[in-house]
Scaffold this motif. Structure first.
Motif, PDB file in Angstrom:
ATOM      1  N   LEU A   1       0.630  -1.634  -0.361  1.00 57.87           N
ATOM      2  CA  LEU A   1      -0.309  -0.061  -0.423  1.00 57.87           C
ATOM      3  C   LEU A   1       0.940   1.481   0.041  1.00 57.87           C
ATOM      4  O   LEU A   1       0.453   2.414  -0.526  1.00 57.87           O
ATOM      5  N   LEU A   2       1.965   1.561   0.377  1.00 59.05           N
ATOM      6  CA  LEU A   2       2.613   2.760   1.255  1.00 59.05           C
ATOM      7  C   LEU A   2       3.486   2.357  -0.505  1.00 59.05           C
ATOM      8  O   LEU A   2       3.769   4.091  -1.072  1.00 59.05           O
ATOM      9  N   LEU A   3       3.754   1.681  -1.206  1.00 63.67           N
ATOM     10  CA  LEU A   3       4.204   1.837  -2.209  1.00 63.67           C
ATOM     11  C   LEU A   3       4.146   2.054  -3.310  1.00 63.67           C
ATOM     12  O   LEU A   3       4.139   2.870  -4.118  1.00 63.67           O
ATOM     13  N   ASP A   4       2.288   1.314  -3.297  1.00 60.03           N
ATOM     14  CA  ASP A   4       1.673   2.004  -4.426  1.00 60.03           C
ATOM     15  C   ASP A   4       1.537   3.609  -4.494  1.00 60.03           C
ATOM     16  O   ASP A   4       1.808   4.415  -5.189  1.00 60.03           O
ATOM     17  N   ALA A   5       1.085   4.512  -2.529  1.00 60.83           N
ATOM     18  CA  ALA A   5       1.371   6.061  -2.724  1.00 60.83           C
ATOM     19  C   ALA A   5       2.986   6.534  -3.583  1.00 60.83           C
ATOM     20  O   ALA A   5       2.190   7.141  -3.892  1.00 60.83           O
ATOM     21  N   GLY A   6       3.620   5.704  -3.460  1.00 63.13           N
ATOM     22  CA  GLY A   6       4.754   6.119  -3.538  1.00 63.13           C
ATOM     23  C   GLY A   6       4.976   6.478  -4.864  1.00 63.13           C
ATOM     24  O   GLY A   6       4.912   7.614  -5.918  1.00 63.13           O
ATOM     25  N   HIS A   7       4.867   5.346  -5.551  1.00 60.00           N
ATOM     26  CA  HIS A   7       4.494   5.316  -6.756  1.00 60.00           C
ATOM     27  C   HIS A   7       3.045   5.978  -7.649  1.00 60.00           C
ATOM     28  O   HIS A   7       3.182   7.636  -9.016  1.00 60.00           O
ATOM     29  N   THR A   8       2.279   6.527  -6.953  1.00 57.68           N
ATOM     30  CA  THR A   8       0.719   7.565  -7.094  1.00 57.68           C
ATOM     31  C   THR A   8       1.549   9.300  -7.216  1.00 57.68           C
ATOM     32  O   THR A   8       0.941   9.526  -7.555  1.00 57.68           O
ATOM     33  N   VAL A   9       2.899   9.546  -6.043  1.00 55.02           N
ATOM     34  CA  VAL A   9       2.700  10.288  -5.826  1.00 55.02           C
ATOM     35  C   VAL A   9       3.719  10.822  -7.237  1.00 55.02           C
ATOM     36  O   VAL A   9       3.621  12.246  -7.324  1.00 55.02           O
ATOM     37  N   ALA A  10       4.538   9.953  -7.138  1.00 55.02           N
ATOM     38  CA  ALA A  10       5.394   9.804  -8.646  1.00 55.02           C
ATOM     39  C   ALA A  10       4.530  10.418  -9.735  1.00 55.02           C
ATOM     40  O   ALA A  10       4.666  11.683 -10.567  1.00 55.02           O
ATOM     41  N   ALA A  11       3.658   9.762  -9.880  1.00 61.81           N
ATOM     42  CA  ALA A  11       3.081  10.292 -11.121  1.00 61.81           C
ATOM     43  C   ALA A  11       2.255  11.174 -11.253  1.00 61.81           C
ATOM     44  O   ALA A  11       2.083  11.990 -12.244  1.00 61.81           O
ATOM     45  N   LEU A  12       1.552  12.019  -9.875  1.00 58.20           N
ATOM     46  CA  LEU A  12       1.661  13.082  -9.977  1.00 58.20           C
ATOM     47  C   LEU A  12       1.868  14.177  -9.855  1.00 58.20           C
ATOM     48  O   LEU A  12       2.170  15.607 -10.925  1.00 58.20           O
ATOM     49  N   ALA A  13       3.252  13.816  -9.540  1.00 54.79           N
ATOM     50  CA  ALA A  13       4.338  15.441  -9.224  1.00 54.79           C
ATOM     51  C   ALA A  13       5.066  15.527 -11.113  1.00 54.79           C
ATOM     52  O   ALA A  13       4.963  16.210 -11.858  1.00 54.79           O
ATOM     53  N   LEU A  14       5.320  13.826 -11.408  1.00 52.34           N
ATOM     54  CA  LEU A  14       5.778  14.194 -13.085  1.00 52.34           C
ATOM     55  C   LEU A  14       4.517  14.436 -13.552  1.00 52.34           C
ATOM     56  O   LEU A  14       4.670  15.484 -14.855  1.00 52.34           O
ATOM     57  N   ALA A  15       3.163  14.422 -13.450  1.00 58.29           N
ATOM     58  CA  ALA A  15       2.137  15.469 -14.544  1.00 58.29           C
ATOM     59  C   ALA A  15       2.095  16.639 -14.127  1.00 58.29           C
ATOM     60  O   ALA A  15       2.560  16.930 -15.542  1.00 58.29           O
ATOM     61  N   ALA A  16       2.713  16.615 -12.820  1.00 54.80           N
ATOM     62  CA  ALA A  16       2.423  17.992 -12.966  1.00 54.80           C
ATOM     63  C   ALA A  16       3.796  19.134 -13.423  1.00 54.80           C
ATOM     64  O   ALA A  16       3.717  20.052 -14.070  1.00 54.80           O
ATOM     65  N   LEU A  17       4.906  18.515 -12.956  1.00 53.80           N
ATOM     66  CA  LEU A  17       6.169  18.749 -13.766  1.00 53.80           C
ATOM     67  C   LEU A  17       6.255  18.999 -15.713  1.00 53.80           C
ATOM     68  O   LEU A  17       6.382  19.376 -16.578  1.00 53.80           O
ATOM     69  N   ALA A  18       5.205  17.854 -16.410  1.00 51.01           N
ATOM     70  CA  ALA A  18       5.358  17.615 -17.565  1.00 51.01           C
ATOM     71  C   ALA A  18       4.349  19.035 -18.105  1.00 51.01           C
ATOM     72  O   ALA A  18       4.487  19.837 -19.182  1.00 51.01           O
ATOM     73  N   LEU A  19       4.195  19.619 -17.189  1.00 50.15           N
ATOM     74  CA  LEU A  19       2.765  20.686 -17.562  1.00 50.15           C
ATOM     75  C   LEU A  19       3.416  21.991 -17.512  1.00 50.15           C
ATOM     76  O   LEU A  19       3.129  23.073 -16.954  1.00 50.15           O
ATOM     77  N   ASP A  20       4.601  21.989 -17.118  1.00 48.13           N
ATOM     78  CA  ASP A  20       5.646  23.597 -16.885  1.00 48.13           C
ATOM     79  C   ASP A  20       4.823  23.576 -15.332  1.00 48.13           C
ATOM     80  O   ASP A  20       4.876  25.147 -14.846  1.00 48.13           O
ATOM     81  N   LEU A  21       4.864  23.329 -14.228  1.00 49.24           N
ATOM     82  CA  LEU A  21       4.032  23.122 -12.713  1.00 49.24           C
ATOM     83  C   LEU A  21       4.943  22.873 -11.714  1.00 49.24           C
ATOM     84  O   LEU A  21       6.036  22.582 -12.282  1.00 49.24           O
ATOM     85  N   HIS A  22       5.270  23.988 -10.738  1.00 46.34           N
ATOM     86  CA  HIS A  22       6.025  23.051  -9.783  1.00 46.34           C
ATOM     87  C   HIS A  22       4.652  22.341  -8.978  1.00 46.34           C
ATOM     88  O   HIS A  22       3.455  22.215  -8.995  1.00 46.34           O
ATOM     89  N   ALA A  23       5.764  21.067  -8.559  1.00 47.30           N
ATOM     90  CA  ALA A  23       5.053  20.657  -7.836  1.00 47.30           C
ATOM     91  C   ALA A  23       5.714  19.942  -6.042  1.00 47.30           C
ATOM     92  O   ALA A  23       6.904  19.108  -5.946  1.00 47.30           O
ATOM     93  N   PRO A  24       6.124  20.486  -5.038  1.00 43.07           N
ATOM     94  CA  PRO A  24       6.160  20.296  -3.756  1.00 43.07           C
ATOM     95  C   PRO A  24       5.511  18.893  -3.418  1.00 43.07           C
ATOM     96  O   PRO A  24       4.316  19.247  -3.268  1.00 43.07           O
ATOM     97  N   VAL A  25       6.014  17.985  -2.581  1.00 39.56           N
ATOM     98  CA  VAL A  25       5.895  16.604  -2.297  1.00 39.56           C
ATOM     99  C   VAL A  25       5.656  16.601  -0.887  1.00 39.56           C
ATOM    100  O   VAL A  25       7.364  17.568   0.122  1.00 39.56           O
ATOM    101  N   CYS A  26       5.251  16.112   0.060  1.00 40.85           N
ATOM    102  CA  CYS A  26       5.229  16.398   1.291  1.00 40.85           C
ATOM    103  C   CYS A  26       5.186  14.299   1.345  1.00 40.85           C
ATOM    104  O   CYS A  26       3.517  13.624   1.712  1.00 40.85           O
ATOM    105  N   LEU A  27       6.167  13.715   2.412  1.00 41.51           N
ATOM    106  CA  LEU A  27       5.519  12.028   2.717  1.00 41.51           C
ATOM    107  C   LEU A  27       5.561  11.957   3.909  1.00 41.51           C
ATOM    108  O   LEU A  27       5.605  10.030   4.450  1.00 41.51           O
ATOM    109  N   ASP A  28       5.699  13.048   4.925  1.00 44.74           N
ATOM    110  CA  ASP A  28       5.712  12.524   6.199  1.00 44.74           C
ATOM    111  C   ASP A  28       5.343  13.441   7.101  1.00 44.74           C
ATOM    112  O   ASP A  28       4.784  13.672   8.875  1.00 44.74           O
ATOM    113  N   ALA A  29       3.670  14.209   7.179  1.00 44.48           N
ATOM    114  CA  ALA A  29       2.673  14.762   7.563  1.00 44.48           C
ATOM    115  C   ALA A  29       2.094  14.140   8.424  1.00 44.48           C
ATOM    116  O   ALA A  29       1.594  12.651   7.523  1.00 44.48           O
ATOM    117  N   ASP A  30       1.806  14.103  10.094  1.00 44.75           N
ATOM    118  CA  ASP A  30       0.420  13.620  10.816  1.00 44.75           C
ATOM    119  C   ASP A  30      -0.241  13.113   9.743  1.00 44.75           C
ATOM    120  O   ASP A  30      -1.018  14.218   9.620  1.00 44.75           O
TER     121      ASP A  30
END
Length: 553
Positions: A166-195
């Protein structure tokens, strides 16, 4: 039970040889949110498409949220376009163990987006948004995607081994969203440790441990990560874009559904123990991989991104291997180290040279020096469980031992798969250095739940670390970051014409002990198998999976 003890017990169970039980009902493939009193907001799959109730097209200075979602999360019909309904929508951009896709996205939309401000739940199969609540007046520009997990989808197939997947799948989804934003010339800060309490409150969900009492009869979701899609020219952003959303009341509840089965109920407390440490979360900026020259090149890579079925034969070239490994190492601050197992004339484990550039905040991410037996203790811990890859039913992984090793479920092979001290004549390619020499792939095939095709694949990237006594927050971030890094590396591999497949089925995979170091300190967490040649596909477009942890998309 204290969280640290619960996680330690769960890790030991995941790494044990206890077989997974029979399949149980997985429940719905998506959470159903009521469409009233507000109708669903159907998103445009393409700028020229005009479906009813569609969001307005993005104006200059806005984040085209519908395009980010279409490129990063939307299910893709076979031979069609996201959200068109022209064919059954089954494939999704992010890799997932067994094609179960347990990750949900709640969108906290502020000003500067093509979608009106508000709290939404995203439906990846229909490519539409369910309004769940208003936006705060001081919402940060852009949209924050809070990612949650529905354990039942994965636990129904992988049982007690499901929560690392489940956690690995979530990490892959983080990458998919961040890369999609970068592909559209948008910034995409990511957080993996919020409570988890902060993430849940921001997404308008019940706090940890209160879901059943707050929304009885509905399936709980467990928040684990967030991605902030920032519009162009947004200016300075708040350090914590979740805080203003967390002050709002609960959003609308999902519709009632089937009760979670036993394994899903068991995974829930472990996920809560991993994500309730009180951290406000740290945000790091996702960056375009160096191997991709432009956002246009990334867009092209994302459109062809797919996991290839075995076999994955053919060794990548030296420069290709170095580029894919660099993409994994630099994708995020890594609580794990990365290396690559290769064969051929110089078999062994290769790692990135220490002088190679790495993002800020990656202290302790490098693999221990092969000459320092005690260095492995500094490398983080993991759970050897399945996550994102496997061979087709009836294929080589369903048979006997791998390259003369023991059959799945038996003891690991005697002796280390590789030697910890480089030998003479071993010349690693530019940008890489030799961590250890010797043929490791047959042993990796045994460790990966007997997936024998790994013994002949071109190369295997490995995320390793996560000691047995790792604290819960480390176990969480290590798996999320490993999944995210593998997502970045897989995209670069596709852009270079390589076939790839994430591998998460790791049992008894104590890499440190195999290298002659202290046992229990350096485990394989995740992997990415690489090969050359054209990607093979089944006629129906679906890759098969196995109970060992197959990844399909």
């Amino acid at each position: 039970m204290p969280p640290a003890r619960l996680v330690a017990q769960a890790l030991a169970e995941v790494r044990s040889d206890r077989p997974v039980g029979p399949d149980t009902p997985a429940g719905p493939a998506r959470t159903h949110w009521p469409a009233h009193p507000h109708p669903y907001l159907r998103l445009r799959p393409h700028p020229r498409a005009r479906p009813p109730l569609g969001a307005p097209a993005a104006r200059r200075g806005q984040a085209a949220l519908e395009q980010v979602l279409a490129l990063g999360l939307a299910a893709q019909p076979h031979g069609g376009t996201a959200g068109t309904g022209s064919a059954p929508a089954r494939l999704r951009p992010a890799a997932s163990a067994g094609g179960r896709h347990p990750v949900n996205a709640h969108l906290l939309v502020g000003p500067g987006c093509s979608v009106p401000p508000g709290l939404y739940a995203y439906d990846p199969l229909g490519h539409r948004l369910a309004p769940r609540g208003p936006a705060p007046g001081d919402a940060a520009p852009g949209a924050v995607a809070v990612l949650t997990l529905s354990p039942g989808r994965t636990a129904s197939h992988y049982g007690h081994r499901s929560w690392p997947l489940l956690l690995l799948d979530a990490g892959h989804t983080v990458a998919a969203l961040a890369l999609a934003a970068l592909a559209l010339d948008l910034h995409a800060p990511v957080c993996l440790d919020a409570d988890a309490a902060l993430l849940a409150a921001a997404a308008g969900l019940p706090r940890p441990g209160r879901w059943d009492r707050t929304w009885p009869g509905t399936a709980p979701e467990y928040p684990v990560a967030a991605v902030h899609v920032v519009p162009p020219g947004a200016g300075p952003l708040p350090e914590g874009p979740l805080a203003s959303w967390a002050a709002l009341p609960l959003g609308t509840a999902p519709r009632p559904g089937p009760a979670p089965h036993e394994e899903a109920r068991r995974a829930g407390p472990v996920l809560e123990a991993l994500t309730t440490d009180g951290s406000p979360g740290t945000w790091w900026p996702a960056r375009l991989p160096r191997a991709l020259s432009s956002a246009g090149a990334l867009r092209a890579a994302l459109r062809v991104r797919r996991s290839a079925p075995p076999p994955l034969e053919g060794a990548p070239g030296d420069e290709e291997l170095a580029a894919v490994l660099e993409a994994a190492v630099t994708a995020a601050p890594q609580p794990t180290a990365w290396c690559a197992a290769v064969g051929g004339e110089r078999p062994g484990l290769l790692e990135q040279r220490p002088e190679a550039s790495r993002p800020a905040g990656t202290a302790g991410t490098g693999a221990p020096d092969s000459a320092d037996p005690g260095g492995a203790a500094a490398v983080p811990p993991t759970s050897g469980s399945p996550s994102a890859d496997g061979a087709p039913p009836g294929g080589p992984a369903s048979g006997g031992p791998a390259s003369g090793g023991p059959a799945p479920g038996g003891p690991a092979p005697d002796g280390p798969p590789v030697r910890g001290v480089p030998g003479p004549g071993a010349a690693p390619p530019p940008g890489l250095r030799l961590l250890a020499e010797g043929e490791a792939r047959p042993t990796l095939a045994v460790w990966a739940a007997g997936q024998s095709w790994l013994a002949d694949c071109g190369a295997v990237l490995l995320a390793h670390g996560v000691p047995d006594d790792a604290p819960p927050h480390h176990v969480r971030t290590a798996h999320l970051a490993a999944g995210c890094a593998a997502g970045f590396a897989q995209t670069v591999a596709g852009a270079l014409g390589l076939r790839s497949r994430p591998v998460g089925s790791w049992q008894r995979a104590d890499l440190g002990a195999a290298l002659g170091r202290e046992p229990g300190r350096d485990w394989v967490v995740h992997g990415l198998a690489l090969g050359t040649g054209r990607t093979g596909r089944r006629p129906d477009g679906e890759d098969h999976d196995r109970r060992t942890g197959g990844e399909t998309r």
